[in-house]
Write an enzyme that holds these catalytic residues in place. Structure first.
Site, PDB file in Angstrom:
ATOM      1  N   LYS A 197       0.842  -1.204   0.000  1.00 25.88           N
ATOM      2  CA  LYS A 197       0.000   0.000   0.000  1.00 25.88           C
ATOM      3  C   LYS A 197       0.874   1.250   0.000  1.00 25.88           C
ATOM      4  CE  LYS A 197      -1.805   2.682   3.008  1.00 25.88           C
ATOM      5  NZ  LYS A 197      -1.720   3.963   2.254  1.00 25.88           N
ATOM      6  N   GLY A 249       6.860   4.680   8.418  1.00 27.91           N
ATOM      7  CA  GLY A 249       5.988   5.837   8.589  1.00 27.91           C
ATOM      8  C   GLY A 249       6.132   6.419   9.977  1.00 27.91           C
ATOM      9  N   SER A 250       5.048   6.992  10.484  1.00 29.21           N
ATOM     10  CA  SER A 250       5.118   7.705  11.759  1.00 29.21           C
ATOM     11  C   SER A 250       5.204   6.739  12.937  1.00 29.21           C
ATOM     12  CB  SER A 250       3.891   8.597  11.917  1.00 29.21           C
ATOM     13  OG  SER A 250       2.723   7.813  11.961  1.00 29.21           O
ATOM     14  N   THR A 251       5.815   7.200  14.009  1.00 27.51           N
ATOM     15  CA  THR A 251       5.933   6.402  15.226  1.00 27.51           C
ATOM     16  C   THR A 251       4.550   6.092  15.800  1.00 27.51           C
ATOM     17  OG1 THR A 251       8.113   7.298  15.685  1.00 27.51           O
ATOM     18  CG2 THR A 251       6.907   6.428  17.563  1.00 27.51           C
ATOM     19  N   GLU A 252       3.665   7.067  15.686  1.00 28.30           N
ATOM     20  CA  GLU A 252       2.305   6.898  16.206  1.00 28.30           C
ATOM     21  C   GLU A 252       1.598   5.700  15.550  1.00 28.30           C
ATOM     22  OE1 GLU A 252       0.009  10.124  14.792  1.00 28.30           O
ATOM     23  OE2 GLU A 252      -1.839   9.460  15.785  1.00 28.30           O
ATOM     24  N   GLY A 254       3.082   3.336  13.825  1.00 27.66           N
ATOM     25  CA  GLY A 254       3.899   2.147  14.098  1.00 27.66           C
ATOM     26  C   GLY A 254       3.520   1.499  15.420  1.00 27.66           C
ATOM     27  N   GLU A 271       9.955   0.830  10.574  1.00 28.35           N
ATOM     28  CA  GLU A 271      10.967   1.857  10.346  1.00 28.35           C
ATOM     29  C   GLU A 271      10.257   3.187  10.554  1.00 28.35           C
ATOM     30  OE1 GLU A 271      12.795   4.629   9.259  1.00 28.35           O
ATOM     31  OE2 GLU A 271      12.851   3.974   7.160  1.00 28.35           O
ATOM     32  N   CYS A 305      13.503  10.464   7.212  1.00 29.61           N
ATOM     33  CA  CYS A 305      13.466   9.963   8.588  1.00 29.61           C
ATOM     34  C   CYS A 305      14.838  10.059   9.249  1.00 29.61           C
ATOM     35  CB  CYS A 305      12.952   8.540   8.612  1.00 29.61           C
ATOM     36  SG  CYS A 305      13.729   7.507   7.377  1.00 29.61           S
ATOM     37  N   GLU A 402      10.152  15.252  15.772  1.00 27.84           N
ATOM     38  CA  GLU A 402      10.474  15.165  14.350  1.00 27.84           C
ATOM     39  C   GLU A 402       9.632  16.193  13.594  1.00 27.84           C
ATOM     40  OE1 GLU A 402       9.240  11.608  12.054  1.00 27.84           O
ATOM     41  OE2 GLU A 402      11.310  11.563  11.339  1.00 27.84           O
TER      42      GLU A 402
HETATM   43  P1  NAI Z   1       1.644   7.924   8.572  1.00 27.73           P
HETATM   44  O1  NAI Z   1       2.417   7.019   9.458  1.00 27.73           O
HETATM   45  O2  NAI Z   1       0.226   8.234   8.914  1.00 27.73           O
HETATM   46  O3  NAI Z   1       1.637   7.334   7.067  1.00 27.73           O
HETATM   47  C1  NAI Z   1       2.579   6.409   6.561  1.00 27.73           C
HETATM   48  C2  NAI Z   1       1.830   5.285   5.848  1.00 27.73           C
HETATM   49  O4  NAI Z   1       1.012   4.598   6.786  1.00 27.73           O
HETATM   50  C3  NAI Z   1       0.876   5.773   4.757  1.00 27.73           C
HETATM   51  O5  NAI Z   1       0.859   4.831   3.714  1.00 27.73           O
HETATM   52  C4  NAI Z   1      -0.468   5.780   5.475  1.00 27.73           C
HETATM   53  O6  NAI Z   1      -1.579   5.661   4.617  1.00 27.73           O
HETATM   54  C5  NAI Z   1      -0.335   4.570   6.354  1.00 27.73           C
HETATM   55  N1  NAI Z   1      -1.210   4.570   7.532  1.00 27.73           N
HETATM   56  C6  NAI Z   1      -1.736   5.631   8.193  1.00 27.73           C
HETATM   57  N2  NAI Z   1      -2.463   5.223   9.231  1.00 27.73           N
HETATM   58  C7  NAI Z   1      -2.404   3.864   9.252  1.00 27.73           C
HETATM   59  C8  NAI Z   1      -2.947   2.846  10.103  1.00 27.73           C
HETATM   60  N3  NAI Z   1      -3.699   3.152  11.152  1.00 27.73           N
HETATM   61  N4  NAI Z   1      -2.666   1.553   9.838  1.00 27.73           N
HETATM   62  C9  NAI Z   1      -1.874   1.227   8.785  1.00 27.73           C
HETATM   63  N5  NAI Z   1      -1.356   2.140   7.938  1.00 27.73           N
HETATM   64  C10 NAI Z   1      -1.605   3.444   8.171  1.00 27.73           C
HETATM   65  O7  NAI Z   1       2.479   9.263   8.434  1.00 27.73           O
HETATM   66  P2  NAI Z   1       1.931  10.718   7.992  1.00 27.73           P
HETATM   67  O8  NAI Z   1       0.656  11.006   8.706  1.00 27.73           O
HETATM   68  O9  NAI Z   1       1.928  10.763   6.528  1.00 27.73           O
HETATM   69  O10 NAI Z   1       3.078  11.666   8.542  1.00 27.73           O
HETATM   70  C11 NAI Z   1       3.087  12.073   9.906  1.00 27.73           C
HETATM   71  C12 NAI Z   1       4.492  12.181  10.406  1.00 27.73           C
HETATM   72  O11 NAI Z   1       5.102  10.898  10.422  1.00 27.73           O
HETATM   73  C13 NAI Z   1       5.423  13.015   9.550  1.00 27.73           C
HETATM   74  O12 NAI Z   1       5.295  14.369   9.846  1.00 27.73           O
HETATM   75  C14 NAI Z   1       6.764  12.448   9.940  1.00 27.73           C
HETATM   76  O13 NAI Z   1       7.199  13.048  11.120  1.00 27.73           O
HETATM   77  C15 NAI Z   1       6.486  10.993  10.184  1.00 27.73           C
HETATM   78  N6  NAI Z   1       6.820  10.154   9.012  1.00 27.73           N
HETATM   79  C16 NAI Z   1       7.968   9.407   9.042  1.00 27.73           C
HETATM   80  C17 NAI Z   1       8.340   8.674   7.939  1.00 27.73           C
HETATM   81  C18 NAI Z   1       9.583   7.874   7.918  1.00 27.73           C
HETATM   82  O14 NAI Z   1      10.180   7.711   6.862  1.00 27.73           O
HETATM   83  N7  NAI Z   1       9.995   7.279   9.011  1.00 27.73           N
HETATM   84  C19 NAI Z   1       7.571   8.698   6.700  1.00 27.73           C
HETATM   85  C20 NAI Z   1       6.345   9.472   6.782  1.00 27.73           C
HETATM   86  C21 NAI Z   1       6.032  10.175   7.901  1.00 27.73           C
HETATM   87 MG    MG Z   2      -0.890   9.900   9.523  1.00 25.58          MG
END
Ligand code: NAI
Ligand code: MG
Length: 500
Positions: A197, A249-252, A254, A271, A305, A402
């Site tokens: 996804k 993606g985000s720690t939250e 994760g 990650e 990240c 972050e």
């Molecule tokens: P996010 O963690 O919500 O999104 C990342 C991926 O997870 C997207 O594909 C999203 O659709 C999916 N996702 C969202 N909620 C989910 C859930 N409950 N279950 C499974 N998948 C889910 O991150 P977001 O909201 O785009 O960004 C928020 C913050 O997270 C950013 O400001 C940044 O600080 C951090 N982040 C860190 C990343 C990294 O490379 N470690 C990448 C993206 C964001």
């Molecule tokens: Mg999000």
């Protein structure tokens, strides 16, 4: 307009740095009006019946509509991956699996300009970066893991490596195609099938990748793609037909995924975010360090990240470092992602821009001193000027959280001990940088910094053969290198050594 914005737009743009525009042609990309889901080797309409627009963040123009996959769509994709796993892929001779991966790598190279333009259109990153970083590295990942596919017995001697089954993979928007490569290449090399996804703001390069899979004649169902927002991701996580989840993606989110999978026996790698320390000692080559600092935090608009978002400067060189850094910032060109001169492109989404603005406002309110070079930001689209904060205390939000934007916090230290203590004072542990002339100091620092990746006299360097991943709230499991295969394999009686 805030005071700062007034000051910035009134200041003259340094004239010796004006270039004629050098836009990359975008007609190499042909977009569909609407995209379905890629299931069982073909594009299908979503059973949910729902679509949403995906845009160009540099001007807010819609590019196409993509499907919002619902529970039934996720189930269909997982069933297709299972079927492909049971009836072919897992039993295929490993050298045959490798051929497909080599093919995918070569097609990515052949179509790299098309992918680079699309990546910049949909994500806002400068074409120079998509062209020179994202695309070469994505192809390199497929080449690298293609090489392992028929050597797993040698890679893990006496452990009898076997594929897990169906891998559910959820990726973010900062390196859309590269994160896809990080996920899909090792999964396939190890003999698994995939449901991936992509992030909701950047689905287009993943959809184009499905065309590469067709071109490579990858057996149907080995890779399936479901687009949609976090709801689609959550469906994939809770689907019992998925044997392993890989999330970036985000720690939250994760943490939520880890809670969902706890006790199920299904495997997981995470990650997550970072708040890297980039540490500059007084014996470092300063001009080289300035380039590393700039690359560390303004590369990809800071949507990285492992970005070097906390700069620690030894007190004795604080003045020259800060003044050189400010001067260098004035030469950064912010603007059209498709212009080959652009250094800093558009912020990926409105949501991310709002987050950056909020944290920068918090930095000012807490008492840090802000600097932004004179630059005129485009009227439409999502933009943020490269920003440096000085007078930052460790307790400020801009030193703790972050930001994931082009915002650097500068702090100081006197001794190596103090640098280590401050650098490790974060809930994250993904990466760090050390700048010094002394090899012994590099080794000593590297052994004391609690971070998965440590760069010495460089920053943000990536190679498929080098494992990447974090400690603490930055997640667990490694991607890249031999280590990156383990999370996709089962071994006789032994779990993999990197969590999950
Ligand atoms: P996010 O963690 O919500 O999104 C990342 C991926 O997870 C997207 O594909 C999203 O659709 C999916 N996702 C969202 N909620 C989910 C859930 N409950 N279950 C499974 N998948 C889910 O991150 P977001 O909201 O785009 O960004 C928020 C913050 O997270 C950013 O400001 C940044 O600080 C951090 N982040 C860190 C990343 C990294 O490379 N470690 C990448 C993206 C964001
Ligand atoms: Mg999000």
């Amino acid at each position: 307009m805030t005071e700062l914005e007034k000051k910035r737009s009134a200041a003259p743009v340094p004239s010796e740095w004006t270039y004629a525009p050098a836009p990359e042609a975008r007609d190499i990309v042909s977009l569909e009006e609407r995209y379905g889901l890629f299931v069982g080797g073909e594009f299908v309409e979503p059973r949910s019946g729902e679509y949403f627009p995906t845009i160009d963040p540099s001007n807010e123009e819609p590019l196409a509509e993509v499907a919002q996959a619902g529970p039934e769509d996720v189930s269909a994709a997982v069933a297709s991956a299972r079927e492909a796993f049971e009836n072919g892929w897992s039993g295929l001779a490993p050298a045959e699996r490798a051929k497909y991966l080599f093919r995918i790598a070569r097609i990515l190279q052949e179509r790299s300009r098309e992918f680079a333009v699309l990546e910049s259109l949909n994500g806002g990153k400068p074409i120079r970066e998509s062209r020179d970083v994202d695309l070469p590295l994505a192809a390199a990942h497929f080449f690298y893991y293609a090489g392992w596919a028929d050597k797993l017995e040698y890679a893990f001697p006496n452990r009898r490596p076997r594929p897990l089954g169906v891998a559910g993979q959820i990726i973010p928007w900062n390196f859309p195609l590269l994160m896809l490569a990080w996920k899909i290449a090792p999964a396939l090399a190890a003999g698994n099938t995939v449901v991936l996804k992509p992030a909701e703001t950047t689905p287009l390069s993943a959809l184009l990748f499905c065309d590469v899979l067709r071109q490579a004649e990858l057996p149907h169902g080995v890779v399936n793609l479901v687009t949609g927002d976090g709801r689609t991701g959550a469906e994939l996580v809770k689907h019992e037909g998925v044997d392993k989840i890989a999330f970036t993606g985000s720690t939250e989110v994760g943490k939520a995924i880890q809670r969902e999978l706890a006790g199920t026996g299904r495997r997981l790698t995470l990650e997550l975010g970072g708040k890297a320390a980039n540490i500059v000692f007084d014996d470092a080559p300063l001009d080289q360090a300035i380039e590393g600092i700039v690359n560390g935090i303004y590369f990809n608009q800071g949507h990285v990240c492992c970005a070097g978002s906390r700069l620690f400067v030894q007190e004795s060189i604080y003045e020259p470092v800060v003044s050189k850094l400010k001067r260098r910032l004035q030469t950064l060109r912010v603007g059209d992602p498709l212009d080959k001169n652009t250094d800093v492109g558009a912020i990926n989404s409105k949501q991310q821009l709002t987050k950056i603005e909020e944290l920068v406002a918090a930095g000012e309110a807490e008492g840090a001193e802000i600097y932004q070079p004179p630059c005129r930001l485009p009227e439409r689209g999502y933009w943020f000027a490269p920003t440096v904060f000085t007078n930052v205390a460790q307790s400020y939000r801009i030193a703790q959280e972050e930001i994931f934007g082009p915002v650097l916090s500068v702090l100081t230290f006197r001794t190596p001990d103090e640098a280590v203590e401050k650098a490790n004072n974060t809930p994250y542990g993904l990466s760090a940088g050390v700048w010094t002339d002394k090899g012994s100091r590099i080794l000593a620092m590297a052994s004391r910094l609690r971070a998965g990746v440590i760069w010495a006299n460089t920053f943000n360097r990536f190679d498929p053969s080098s494992p990447f991943g974090g400690y603490k709230e930055s997640g667990f499991g490694r991607e890249g290198g031999l280590h990156g295969l383990e999370p996709y394999l089962d071994f006789d009686g032994k779990a993999d050594s990197f969590g999950g």
